[in-house]
Design a protein around this motif. Structure first.
Motif, PDB file in Angstrom:
ATOM      1  N   ASP A  35       9.686  -5.505 -13.763  1.00  0.00           N
ATOM      2  CA  ASP A  35       8.649  -5.559 -14.621  1.00  0.00           C
ATOM      3  C   ASP A  35       7.429  -4.851 -13.973  1.00  0.00           C
ATOM      4  N   TYR A  36       6.356  -4.303 -14.896  1.00  0.00           N
ATOM      5  CA  TYR A  36       4.854  -3.610 -14.392  1.00  0.00           C
ATOM      6  C   TYR A  36       4.667  -4.826 -13.728  1.00  0.00           C
ATOM      7  N   SER A  37       4.315  -6.057 -14.277  1.00  0.00           N
ATOM      8  CA  SER A  37       2.828  -6.487 -13.570  1.00  0.00           C
ATOM      9  C   SER A  37       4.031  -7.496 -11.956  1.00  0.00           C
ATOM     10  N   ASP A  38       4.897  -6.938 -11.563  1.00  0.00           N
ATOM     11  CA  ASP A  38       5.640  -8.076 -10.703  1.00  0.00           C
ATOM     12  C   ASP A  38       5.519  -6.719  -9.791  1.00  0.00           C
ATOM     13  N   ILE A  39       5.973  -4.971 -10.063  1.00  0.00           N
ATOM     14  CA  ILE A  39       5.082  -4.504  -9.318  1.00  0.00           C
ATOM     15  C   ILE A  39       3.561  -4.048  -8.815  1.00  0.00           C
ATOM     16  N   ALA A  40       3.000  -4.814  -8.970  1.00  0.00           N
ATOM     17  CA  ALA A  40       1.632  -4.882  -8.928  1.00  0.00           C
ATOM     18  C   ALA A  40       1.428  -6.012  -8.361  1.00  0.00           C
ATOM     19  N   LEU A  60       2.436   7.872 -10.948  1.00  0.00           N
ATOM     20  CA  LEU A  60       3.096   7.181 -12.507  1.00  0.00           C
ATOM     21  C   LEU A  60       2.373   6.649 -12.098  1.00  0.00           C
ATOM     22  N   SER A  61       1.704   6.103 -13.359  1.00  0.00           N
ATOM     23  CA  SER A  61       1.036   4.272 -13.682  1.00  0.00           C
ATOM     24  C   SER A  61       2.646   3.197 -13.635  1.00  0.00           C
ATOM     25  N   LEU A  62       1.793   2.487 -13.113  1.00  0.00           N
ATOM     26  CA  LEU A  62       2.760   1.344 -13.688  1.00  0.00           C
ATOM     27  C   LEU A  62       3.577   1.177 -13.927  1.00  0.00           C
ATOM     28  N   ARG A  63       3.000   1.075 -15.603  1.00  0.00           N
ATOM     29  CA  ARG A  63       4.376   1.190 -17.030  1.00  0.00           C
ATOM     30  C   ARG A  63       4.689   2.108 -16.177  1.00  0.00           C
ATOM     31  N   LYS A  64       5.289   2.924 -16.288  1.00  0.00           N
ATOM     32  CA  LYS A  64       5.952   4.271 -15.824  1.00  0.00           C
ATOM     33  C   LYS A  64       6.804   3.561 -15.246  1.00  0.00           C
ATOM     34  N   LEU A  65       6.638   3.793 -13.569  1.00  0.00           N
ATOM     35  CA  LEU A  65       7.245   2.939 -12.498  1.00  0.00           C
ATOM     36  C   LEU A  65       8.565   2.316 -13.074  1.00  0.00           C
ATOM     37  N   SER A  66       8.057   1.471 -13.776  1.00  0.00           N
ATOM     38  CA  SER A  66       8.951   0.153 -14.225  1.00  0.00           C
ATOM     39  C   SER A  66       9.683   1.482 -15.615  1.00  0.00           C
ATOM     40  N   GLN A  67       9.330   1.311 -15.964  1.00  0.00           N
ATOM     41  CA  GLN A  67      10.079   1.908 -17.129  1.00  0.00           C
ATOM     42  C   GLN A  67      11.701   3.220 -16.249  1.00  0.00           C
ATOM     43  N   ARG A  68      11.057   3.122 -15.338  1.00  0.00           N
ATOM     44  CA  ARG A  68      12.481   4.209 -14.613  1.00  0.00           C
ATOM     45  C   ARG A  68      12.666   3.514 -13.227  1.00  0.00           C
ATOM     46  N   TYR A  99       3.756  -6.960  -5.804  1.00  0.00           N
ATOM     47  CA  TYR A  99       3.905  -6.450  -4.793  1.00  0.00           C
ATOM     48  C   TYR A  99       3.439  -5.078  -4.232  1.00  0.00           C
ATOM     49  N   GLU A 100       2.229  -4.688  -4.815  1.00  0.00           N
ATOM     50  CA  GLU A 100       1.468  -3.428  -4.649  1.00  0.00           C
ATOM     51  C   GLU A 100       0.390  -4.462  -3.565  1.00  0.00           C
ATOM     52  N   LYS A 101       0.162  -5.157  -4.174  1.00  0.00           N
ATOM     53  CA  LYS A 101      -0.920  -5.995  -3.529  1.00  0.00           C
ATOM     54  C   LYS A 101      -0.906  -6.718  -1.911  1.00  0.00           C
ATOM     55  N   GLY A 102       0.419  -6.615  -1.870  1.00  0.00           N
ATOM     56  CA  GLY A 102       1.458  -7.453  -0.913  1.00  0.00           C
ATOM     57  C   GLY A 102       1.256  -9.445  -1.351  1.00  0.00           C
ATOM     58  N   GLU A 103       0.967  -9.269  -2.472  1.00  0.00           N
ATOM     59  CA  GLU A 103       1.379 -10.683  -2.970  1.00  0.00           C
ATOM     60  C   GLU A 103       2.749 -11.147  -3.292  1.00  0.00           C
ATOM     61  N   VAL A 104       3.788 -10.618  -3.391  1.00  0.00           N
ATOM     62  CA  VAL A 104       5.134 -10.842  -3.061  1.00  0.00           C
ATOM     63  C   VAL A 104       5.744 -10.717  -2.140  1.00  0.00           C
ATOM     64  N   ASN A 105       6.494 -11.963  -1.387  1.00  0.00           N
ATOM     65  CA  ASN A 105       7.845 -11.333  -0.235  1.00  0.00           C
ATOM     66  C   ASN A 105       8.598 -11.006  -1.474  1.00  0.00           C
ATOM     67  N   LYS A 121       0.943  -1.465  -0.019  1.00  0.00           N
ATOM     68  CA  LYS A 121      -0.078  -0.096   0.091  1.00  0.00           C
ATOM     69  C   LYS A 121       1.055   1.177  -0.642  1.00  0.00           C
ATOM     70  N   ARG A 122       1.595   1.342   0.752  1.00  0.00           N
ATOM     71  CA  ARG A 122       3.335   2.150   0.757  1.00  0.00           C
ATOM     72  C   ARG A 122       3.450   2.388  -1.199  1.00  0.00           C
ATOM     73  N   ILE A 123       3.866   1.249  -1.330  1.00  0.00           N
ATOM     74  CA  ILE A 123       4.288   1.954  -3.059  1.00  0.00           C
ATOM     75  C   ILE A 123       3.405   1.611  -3.416  1.00  0.00           C
ATOM     76  N   ARG A 124       2.270   1.639  -3.306  1.00  0.00           N
ATOM     77  CA  ARG A 124       0.925   2.422  -4.432  1.00  0.00           C
ATOM     78  C   ARG A 124       0.991   3.619  -4.271  1.00  0.00           C
ATOM     79  N   ALA A 125       0.816   4.239  -2.625  1.00  0.00           N
ATOM     80  CA  ALA A 125       0.739   5.903  -2.243  1.00  0.00           C
ATOM     81  C   ALA A 125       1.880   6.559  -2.799  1.00  0.00           C
ATOM     82  N   LEU A 126       2.727   5.907  -2.722  1.00  0.00           N
ATOM     83  CA  LEU A 126       3.920   7.208  -3.416  1.00  0.00           C
ATOM     84  C   LEU A 126       3.693   6.791  -4.659  1.00  0.00           C
ATOM     85  N   ARG A 127       3.774   5.471  -5.316  1.00  0.00           N
ATOM     86  CA  ARG A 127       3.497   5.696  -6.791  1.00  0.00           C
ATOM     87  C   ARG A 127       2.001   6.810  -7.006  1.00  0.00           C
ATOM     88  N   LYS A 128       1.438   6.930  -6.755  1.00  0.00           N
ATOM     89  CA  LYS A 128       0.197   7.626  -7.345  1.00  0.00           C
ATOM     90  C   LYS A 128       0.324   9.136  -7.109  1.00  0.00           C
TER      91      LYS A 128
END
Length: 82
Positions: free
Chosen positions: A39-44, A27-35, A46-52, A16-23
């Motif tokens: 991969d943008y799908s991995d960032i998604a 930044l979109s997920l794709r824009k953040l992944s470019q920076r 992380y934002e959902k707390g699905e991955v350690n 949630k913190r990652i998502r809040a900072l991105r918003k």
């Protein structure tokens, strides 16, 4: 079992913190992944707390969001002992 719930909750709060900072940076997920080198799908995930995530991922996220790594952990967290 409580330790697993704590870990899951921590990952969710971190995401949630990652998502809040991105918003906040508009930044979109794709824009953040470019920076950063992620991969943008991995960032998604992380934002959902699905991955350690790994330490290197924290570095990449801080570079992409242009914040100090400690800013990624600036959220309230309560430990449940039971």
């Amino acid at each position: 079992m409580a330790k697993s719930n704590n870990k899951d909750n921590f990952q969710i709060q971190f995401g949630k913190r990652i998502r809040a900072l991105r918003k906040d940076k508009n930044l979109s997920l794709r824009k953040l992944s470019q920076r950063c080198n992620l991969d943008y799908s991995d960032i998604a995930k992380y934002e959902k707390g699905e991955v350690n995530i790994q330490l290197s991922t924290i570095y990449e996220l801080s570079v992409g969001l242009q914040v100090a790594p400690k800013e990624l952990f600036d959220f309230d967290f309560v430990f449940n002992d039971n």
